[in-house]
Write a protein that holds these residues in place. Structure first.
Motif, PDB file in Angstrom:
ATOM      1  N   VAL A   1     -19.521   3.100  29.115  1.00 55.30           N
ATOM      2  CA  VAL A   1     -19.193   2.073  28.135  1.00 55.30           C
ATOM      3  C   VAL A   1     -18.409   0.935  28.781  1.00 55.30           C
ATOM      4  N   GLU A   2     -17.765   1.202  29.917  1.00 58.24           N
ATOM      5  CA  GLU A   2     -16.956   0.173  30.577  1.00 58.24           C
ATOM      6  C   GLU A   2     -17.785  -1.000  31.100  1.00 58.24           C
ATOM      7  N   VAL A   3     -19.105  -0.870  31.151  1.00 54.83           N
ATOM      8  CA  VAL A   3     -19.907  -2.035  31.556  1.00 54.83           C
ATOM      9  C   VAL A   3     -19.771  -3.150  30.525  1.00 54.83           C
ATOM     10  N   TYR A   4     -19.317  -2.803  29.318  1.00 50.46           N
ATOM     11  CA  TYR A   4     -19.132  -3.797  28.259  1.00 50.46           C
ATOM     12  C   TYR A   4     -17.693  -4.299  28.177  1.00 50.46           C
ATOM     13  N   GLU A   5     -16.917  -4.131  29.226  1.00 50.74           N
ATOM     14  CA  GLU A   5     -15.492  -4.458  29.155  1.00 50.74           C
ATOM     15  C   GLU A   5     -15.226  -5.923  28.841  1.00 50.74           C
ATOM     16  N   HIS A   6     -16.195  -6.811  29.064  1.00 46.88           N
ATOM     17  CA  HIS A   6     -16.014  -8.236  28.756  1.00 46.88           C
ATOM     18  C   HIS A   6     -16.694  -8.632  27.455  1.00 46.88           C
ATOM     19  N   GLU A   7     -17.238  -7.658  26.735  1.00 44.66           N
ATOM     20  CA  GLU A   7     -17.971  -7.931  25.494  1.00 44.66           C
ATOM     21  C   GLU A   7     -17.138  -7.465  24.308  1.00 44.66           C
ATOM     22  N   ASP A   8     -16.072  -8.175  24.004  1.00 42.81           N
ATOM     23  CA  ASP A   8     -15.145  -7.750  22.951  1.00 42.81           C
ATOM     24  C   ASP A   8     -15.690  -8.186  21.595  1.00 42.81           C
TER      25      ASP A   8
ATOM     26  N   VAL B   1     -25.438  -6.531  28.123  1.00 48.73           N
ATOM     27  CA  VAL B   1     -25.301  -6.546  29.584  1.00 48.73           C
ATOM     28  C   VAL B   1     -26.656  -6.196  30.177  1.00 48.73           C
ATOM     29  N   ASP B   2     -27.368  -7.211  30.633  1.00 53.95           N
ATOM     30  CA  ASP B   2     -28.678  -7.027  31.254  1.00 53.95           C
ATOM     31  C   ASP B   2     -28.474  -6.868  32.755  1.00 53.95           C
ATOM     32  N   PRO B   3     -28.713  -5.678  33.324  1.00 52.92           N
ATOM     33  CA  PRO B   3     -28.447  -5.486  34.752  1.00 52.92           C
ATOM     34  C   PRO B   3     -29.291  -6.381  35.654  1.00 52.92           C
ATOM     35  N   ARG B   4     -30.395  -6.890  35.141  1.00 52.04           N
ATOM     36  CA  ARG B   4     -31.244  -7.770  35.947  1.00 52.04           C
ATOM     37  C   ARG B   4     -30.584  -9.120  36.202  1.00 52.04           C
ATOM     38  N   THR B   5     -29.546  -9.443  35.429  1.00 56.96           N
ATOM     39  CA  THR B   5     -28.863 -10.725  35.593  1.00 56.96           C
ATOM     40  C   THR B   5     -27.479 -10.579  36.219  1.00 56.96           C
ATOM     41  N   VAL B   6     -27.069  -9.351  36.533  1.00 60.88           N
ATOM     42  CA  VAL B   6     -25.741  -9.107  37.110  1.00 60.88           C
ATOM     43  C   VAL B   6     -25.770  -9.418  38.608  1.00 60.88           C
ATOM     44  N   ARG B   7     -24.824 -10.202  39.065  1.00 62.36           N
ATOM     45  CA  ARG B   7     -24.732 -10.538  40.489  1.00 62.36           C
ATOM     46  C   ARG B   7     -24.184  -9.353  41.273  1.00 62.36           C
ATOM     47  N   VAL B   8     -24.851  -9.016  42.359  1.00 61.83           N
ATOM     48  CA  VAL B   8     -24.447  -7.895  43.209  1.00 61.83           C
ATOM     49  C   VAL B   8     -23.745  -8.423  44.459  1.00 61.83           C
ATOM     50  N   ASP B   9     -22.583  -7.862  44.758  1.00 61.77           N
ATOM     51  CA  ASP B   9     -21.852  -8.235  45.971  1.00 61.77           C
ATOM     52  C   ASP B   9     -21.543  -6.963  46.756  1.00 61.77           C
ATOM     53  N   LEU B  10     -22.387  -6.679  47.738  1.00 64.98           N
ATOM     54  CA  LEU B  10     -22.195  -5.482  48.553  1.00 64.98           C
ATOM     55  C   LEU B  10     -21.055  -5.634  49.540  1.00 64.98           C
ATOM     56  N   GLY B  11     -20.544  -6.858  49.700  1.00 66.28           N
ATOM     57  CA  GLY B  11     -19.483  -7.108  50.666  1.00 66.28           C
ATOM     58  C   GLY B  11     -18.089  -6.820  50.160  1.00 66.28           C
TER      59      GLY B  11
ATOM     60  N   ALA C   1     -27.400  -2.872  38.419  1.00 70.37           N
ATOM     61  CA  ALA C   1     -28.191  -4.017  38.872  1.00 70.37           C
ATOM     62  C   ALA C   1     -29.023  -3.665  40.097  1.00 70.37           C
ATOM     63  N   VAL C   2     -28.456  -2.881  40.988  1.00 71.26           N
ATOM     64  CA  VAL C   2     -29.193  -2.470  42.181  1.00 71.26           C
ATOM     65  C   VAL C   2     -30.396  -1.616  41.795  1.00 71.26           C
ATOM     66  N   PHE C   3     -30.205  -0.667  40.898  1.00 70.09           N
ATOM     67  CA  PHE C   3     -31.332   0.162  40.475  1.00 70.09           C
ATOM     68  C   PHE C   3     -32.386  -0.674  39.748  1.00 70.09           C
TER      69      PHE C   3
ATOM     70  N   THR D   1     -33.038  -4.045  40.171  1.00 73.41           N
ATOM     71  CA  THR D   1     -33.674  -5.156  40.894  1.00 73.41           C
ATOM     72  C   THR D   1     -33.756  -4.966  42.396  1.00 73.41           C
ATOM     73  N   GLY D   2     -33.064  -3.988  42.957  1.00 70.63           N
ATOM     74  CA  GLY D   2     -32.968  -3.870  44.405  1.00 70.63           C
ATOM     75  C   GLY D   2     -31.650  -4.437  44.885  1.00 70.63           C
ATOM     76  N   SER D   3     -31.169  -3.967  46.019  1.00 73.02           N
ATOM     77  CA  SER D   3     -29.823  -4.332  46.482  1.00 73.02           C
ATOM     78  C   SER D   3     -29.681  -5.801  46.804  1.00 73.02           C
ATOM     79  N   ALA D   4     -30.777  -6.471  47.084  1.00 74.08           N
ATOM     80  CA  ALA D   4     -30.699  -7.891  47.416  1.00 74.08           C
ATOM     81  C   ALA D   4     -31.022  -8.769  46.217  1.00 74.08           C
ATOM     82  N   GLY D   5     -31.121  -8.166  45.025  1.00 69.78           N
ATOM     83  CA  GLY D   5     -31.441  -8.947  43.846  1.00 69.78           C
ATOM     84  C   GLY D   5     -32.879  -9.409  43.828  1.00 69.78           C
ATOM     85  N   SER D   6     -33.774  -8.663  44.430  1.00 68.57           N
ATOM     86  CA  SER D   6     -35.181  -9.042  44.489  1.00 68.57           C
ATOM     87  C   SER D   6     -35.848  -8.823  43.138  1.00 68.57           C
ATOM     88  N   ALA D   7     -37.106  -9.178  43.045  1.00 69.37           N
ATOM     89  CA  ALA D   7     -37.854  -8.999  41.802  1.00 69.37           C
ATOM     90  C   ALA D   7     -38.488  -7.621  41.712  1.00 69.37           C
ATOM     91  N   ASP D   8     -38.176  -6.722  42.657  1.00 69.70           N
ATOM     92  CA  ASP D   8     -38.761  -5.389  42.679  1.00 69.70           C
ATOM     93  C   ASP D   8     -38.139  -4.535  41.575  1.00 69.70           C
TER      94      ASP D   8
END
Length: 303
Positions: free
Chosen positions: A98-105, A115-125, A147-149, A151-158
């Motif tokens: 449920v914490e994925v909604y922490e900004h959805e008050d 929260v659409d994981p396809r639009t979440v920015r991934v920062d592996l760094g 988001a990685v699951f 779209t892929g770790s690089a934010g690809s369309a896969d």
């Protein structure tokens, strides 16, 4: 009979999940670091899920109908899992939160599309390997892992990876709740000590430990993909939670202390944590009512 892999699952609803899979006749393989043996009847592979080579080596040539990942907390872990299990499984179930909604008050119940994981920015760094950072960014780590699951770790369309992200409400019940959240209320009310609540008491959704284990077993056997909320029907604020606990604690006294800034007692929220379970309900799962099972959960905590 299916081949099912469970990553983690050493405690709480993970143990119940494995027991149910075994009882259903599934062949279960548990992957962990070796800190705990799985229940009798399950195969055991020892591997560090953060070490891609270690995980590959432990799995060998094994394939699975379903993988249930109980301990994925970061996008780095998700990226490793996605690479290692691509082509090895027909379905990958990640326990999210449920914490994925922490900004959805929201005053209402929040649905998966918030929260659409396809639009979440991934920062592996980011320093995901640092336990303190990871704990402080728990919701963000889960969002990016989803988001990685997706779209892929690089934010690809896969989007070919067949994943489900189960967004789990606050879990209560059982005599082995390592979080101690419900026990906090039991002990405070038993001793007459105050429970600290926010001035504006916002409600949350919950799920019983046995119900989430059943839900994960059910998800493993379905065909849908993407995020799905897992929560019992009904929302509770801290004041009503205290009333239910108080009714179950003989001789106890409910004392509320209102605070403007905290720290608050666990499960006392100044923002809403209500999840809409309509998607899972439409797909065929029948949830219980939180007000029906909560008194039993209090009894379980007392013993």
């Amino acid at each position: 009979m299916r081949d099912v892999c469970v990553i983690g699952g050493n405690r709480y609803f993970g143990k119940r999940l494995i027991d149910r899979l075994l009882s259903a006749g599934d062949r279960v393989t548990v992957v962990n670091r070796g800190s705990a043996a799985p229940p009798a009847g399950a195969a055991h592979l020892v591997a560090d899920r953060d070490d891609e080579e270690s995980l590959e080596r432990a799995l060998g040539s094994r394939t699975f109908a379903v993988v249930v990942d109980q301990v994925c907390y970061t996008p780095v872990q998700a990226a490793i899992a996605r690479r290692v299990f691509a082509g090895r499984t027909g379905r990958y179930v990640m326990t999210s939160t449920v914490e994925v909604y922490e900004h959805e008050d929201s005053a209402g119940l929040v649905g998966e599309d918030a929260v659409d994981p396809r639009t979440v920015r991934v920062d592996l760094g980011l320093p995901w390997g640092d336990a303190e950072f990871r704990d402080a960014h728990y919701g963000e780590g889960k969002r990016q892992a989803e988001a990685v699951f997706a779209t892929g770790s690089a934010g690809s369309a896969d989007t070919a990876f067949p994943y489900v992200a189960v967004r789990v409400a606050h879990v209560l019940g059982g005599g082995d709740d390592f979080t101690g959240r419900l026990a906090h209320y039991v002990e405070r009310i038993r001793s007459g000590e105050p429970v600290v609540v926010p001035a504006v008491d916002r409600p949350a959704t919950y799920i019983h430990v046995d119900e989430i284990a059943e839900f994960l077993v059910w998800v493993a056997g379905q065909g849908f993909t993407g995020p799905v909320n897992a929560a019992s029907h009904g929302v509770l604020g801290a004041e009503e939670l205290c009333a239910v606990v108080g009714a179950g604690v003989s001789g106890g006294e409910v004392v509320l202390r209102v605070s403007e800034s905290g720290p608050f007692s666990p499960l006392s929220f100044s923002r809403a944590y209500g999840m809409d379970n309509a998607r899972a309900t439409r797909l065929g799962f029948t949830f219980g009512e939180v007000r029906t099972w909560l008194p039993h959960a209090v009894t379980e905590t007392l013993h």
